[in-house]
Design an enzyme around this catalytic site. Structure first.
Site, PDB file in Angstrom:
ATOM      1  N   ALA A 200     -41.975 -41.023 -46.449  1.00  0.00           N
ATOM      2  CA  ALA A 200     -43.036 -42.016 -46.317  1.00  0.00           C
ATOM      3  C   ALA A 200     -44.367 -41.332 -46.026  1.00  0.00           C
ATOM      4  O   ALA A 200     -44.429 -40.123 -45.801  1.00  0.00           O
ATOM      5  CB  ALA A 200     -42.688 -42.998 -45.197  1.00  0.00           C
ATOM      6  N   ASP A 353     -34.081 -34.849 -35.612  1.00  0.00           N
ATOM      7  CA  ASP A 353     -35.082 -34.253 -36.502  1.00  0.00           C
ATOM      8  C   ASP A 353     -36.324 -33.831 -35.708  1.00  0.00           C
ATOM      9  O   ASP A 353     -37.453 -34.219 -36.041  1.00  0.00           O
ATOM     10  CB  ASP A 353     -35.471 -35.258 -37.591  1.00  0.00           C
ATOM     11  CG  ASP A 353     -36.088 -34.585 -38.810  1.00  0.00           C
ATOM     12  OD1 ASP A 353     -35.974 -33.349 -38.925  1.00  0.00           O
ATOM     13  OD2 ASP A 353     -36.685 -35.287 -39.645  1.00  0.00           O
TER      14      ASP A 353
END
Length: 609
Positions: A200, A353
């Site tokens: 994104a 992450d």
């Protein structure tokens, strides 16, 4: 997602493995053997193109989607195969062109080939886009596994400098998902993104009440391309098994199929962020005021649009930015370590992450350093049984407890390969893991080039065994390994200013004690848990005292400590046997005292019961 990220890692490892072997042994046999293998893959790919497209077409009801997949699968697979073949051939021809006895020329040729190959992988990631960007991001974290050229190239281009979607596509996704155009939903909306990542891009907007917002919008066409990628990777993994039967990477496919749909659903990310906020604000957390999770606006969030509060901050690895804020790298490294140790060992709910672009730092409301956690799409929740074994394993690793390492590694299906399993977790060779270190620094990584080369060599030699372990280990470990890679990279970028393993040891011990108390509530359980925590504190205190004493001896040039530094070892220092014996006695004294306290506590517990 972690599994898909591993594909270029495996490709780069395979290429660098062959190159490393050639450079170390002055032979070309492995590279020469790779050429016919690459030819087999290339021929097989022609067959797979049609099969892959037909497979996905048969699973979809949409004619338009079928047509798009029929194009995407062979196109993306072709790029993968061409890049792989090109890299293998480049290594082969580049090294064959240099005389074996000319070490300097071979060194230069090898590093030039590393850079060309890294550039090819970078182009592949950008050409395929989407989740291939994730692949490059993960390569950028593997300082101690891949050649520097791969790591630096990916790190410079992949964290927040990814290709962007055009504004009309962004506006269309917002309109389709939220029911109205951006100009109606928001008071203001910037058409230029401030950052673009793998899945994104982020735009700045202003709510009608004047609040500053960050709006994350998924790239157009990403879901279709991801579907193609799943099929592509599955065929590539099967092709690798045909050419190299000893290498089975089907765990990659399993992880892709599990994690990819979750990462593509921003409602899932919103739920992860809310759980993380609750966990870190709970009474169990010691970092409640020092960690911030941006608030999410559910009414402006959908599967492809995520709206949250806008946060000003600098990346955790931005050393000049930290200096401007007056934040010491050591304090920040301690906060990052404490936060993620709590996620793993206390809450069992882990942000998987944590690369630099997802970790910001700012001054909090009270002026304290405050860590800001972004991008909550990739999480792993772990059950109490796994959490207990994992905490016990890390405690054993930190204290060089061979029996404990073997016991808890075997519980995770390591079997007789527990030394290799321990090395995979710590990025340290087995003999260093079990070598007594009074200051708990035997697991610490450095940026020493010789050390990095050694670790890359180990990764090359044990590639098959590593693959076998990954295939049979518990699934949560795969993402935790990736989390460890990211955190190591952040710590090294900060200069590794503190011993984070001290924090890990304390958190593991606390987690085990708390689980014991939950399992058997009561005064006796509480006393026993407290005794266990006290035992570890005694040992660590004894080690610190003797560490300071030896440092004083060394500074004054007294005794054996004066000449103790040699080799790689503990950040460049290896203690001689005289110094080690002093530390052993101190640690044993601490253990005796702790054991006495433990016995006293157990007696009191039995009396109370």
């Amino acid at each position: 997602m972690h599994a898909l990220r591993r594909l270029p890692v495996l490709l780069a490892q395979a290429a660098s493995r062959s190159a490393w072997q050639a450079a170390q042994q002055q032979q070309h046999s492995s590279l020469a053997a790779a050429a016919p293998a690459a030819q087999k893959i290339s021929i097989g790919a022609k067959y797979l193109f049609g099969i892959g497209a037909a497979a996905w077409a048969s699973q979809s009801d949409s004619v338009a989607e079928n047509a798009r997949l029929a194009y995407l699968i062979p196109t993306r697979l072709a790029r993968d195969v061409i890049t792989a073949v090109s890299i293998v051939v480049d290594y082969k021809t580049a090294l064959n062109a240099v005389p074996e006895d000319d070490e300097a020329a071979r060194h230069d040729a090898l590093h030039a080939c590393h850079q060309r190959s890294a550039d090819k992988l970078l182009k592949l990631c950008f050409d395929n886009g989407g989740i291939y960007i994730k692949l490059g991001q993960h390569i950028g974290q593997l300082d101690h596994l891949l050649p520097e050229e791969y790591v630096v190239t990916m790190r410079q281009h992949m964290l927040d400098k990814c290709p962007v979607s055009a504004w009309p596509e962004v506006a269309q996704i917002i309109r389709e998902d939220l029911g109205q155009p951006p100009e109606v939903l928001f008071k203001e909306f910037s058409t230029t993104p401030i950052a673009s990542a793998s899945l994104a891009q982020v735009h700045v907007a202003t709510a009608h009440d004047g609040s500053k917002l960050a709006v994350k919008v998924q790239h157009a066409g990403l879901r279709e391309s991801c579907a193609a990628d799943v099929t592509t990777i599955e065929f590539l993994v099967n092709a690798v098994r045909v050419v190299f039967p000893d290498f089975n990477y089907m765990w990659l496919v399993d992880e892709i199929k599990h994690n990819l749909p979750l990462e593509l659903d921003f409602n899932h990310e919103m739920a992860n962020a809310e759980r993380c906020r609750r966990n870190l604000a709970s009474h169990k957390s010691s970092v409640a005021k020092s960690v911030h999770v941006p608030a999410v606006y559910p009414q402006l969030t959908s599967a492809r649009v995520l709206t949250m509060e806008f946060i000003e901050g600098v990346q955790v690895t931005d050393r000049p930015g930290l200096a401007r804020l007056g934040i010491a790298p050591g304090a920040l490294a301690q906060l990052v370590s404490q936060t993620f140790n709590e996620m793993i060992f206390i809450h069992g709910d882990v942000h998987c992450d944590p690369h630099a672009a997802n970790l910001l730092v700012r001054r909090g409301p009270a002026g304290q350093p405050q860590l800001v956690l972004l991008d909550h799409g990739l999480y792993r929740q772990i059950d109490d049984g796994f959490r207990r074994e994992y905490a016990a394993l890390w405690r054993a690793l930190i204290f060089s407890d061979k029996a404990g390492i073997k016991q808890h590694a075997e519980s995770m299906n390591a079997g007789d390969a527990y030394p290799l399993f321990a090395a995979m977790l710590t990025m340290r060779p087995w003999d260093q893991i079990v070598d007594f270190d009074p200051q708990l620094e035997h697991l610490s990584l450095t940026s020493n080039k010789q050390e990095k080369d050694m670790l890359r060599g180990y990764a090359a030699i044990y590639a098959k065994q590593i693959g076998d372990l990954l295939l049979r280990m518990p699934r949560p470990l795969l993402l935790l390994l990736k989390t460890n890679d990211c955190l190591r990279s952040v710590d090294l970028s900060l200069g590794a200013p503190i011993n984070t393993f001290v924090i890990t040891a304390k958190t593991c011990n606390r987690a085990l004690a708390e689980m014991d108390m939950q399992q058997s509530p009561g005064v006796g359980s509480w006393l026993s848990a407290r005794a266990s925590m006290l035992r570890v504190e005694f040992i660590m205190a004894a080690m610190r005292v003797m560490g300071l004493w030896v440092a004083v001896q060394r500074a004054l040039g007294l005794g054996a400590a004066a000449g103790a530094g040699r080799g790689l070892g503990n950040g460049g220092v290896v203690y001689d046997e005289g110094v080690l014996e002093q530390h052993r006695r101190a640690a044993e004294a601490g253990i005796v005292l702790a054991a006495q306290a433990d016995d006293s506590a157990r007696t009191a517990a039995a009396t109370a019961a």
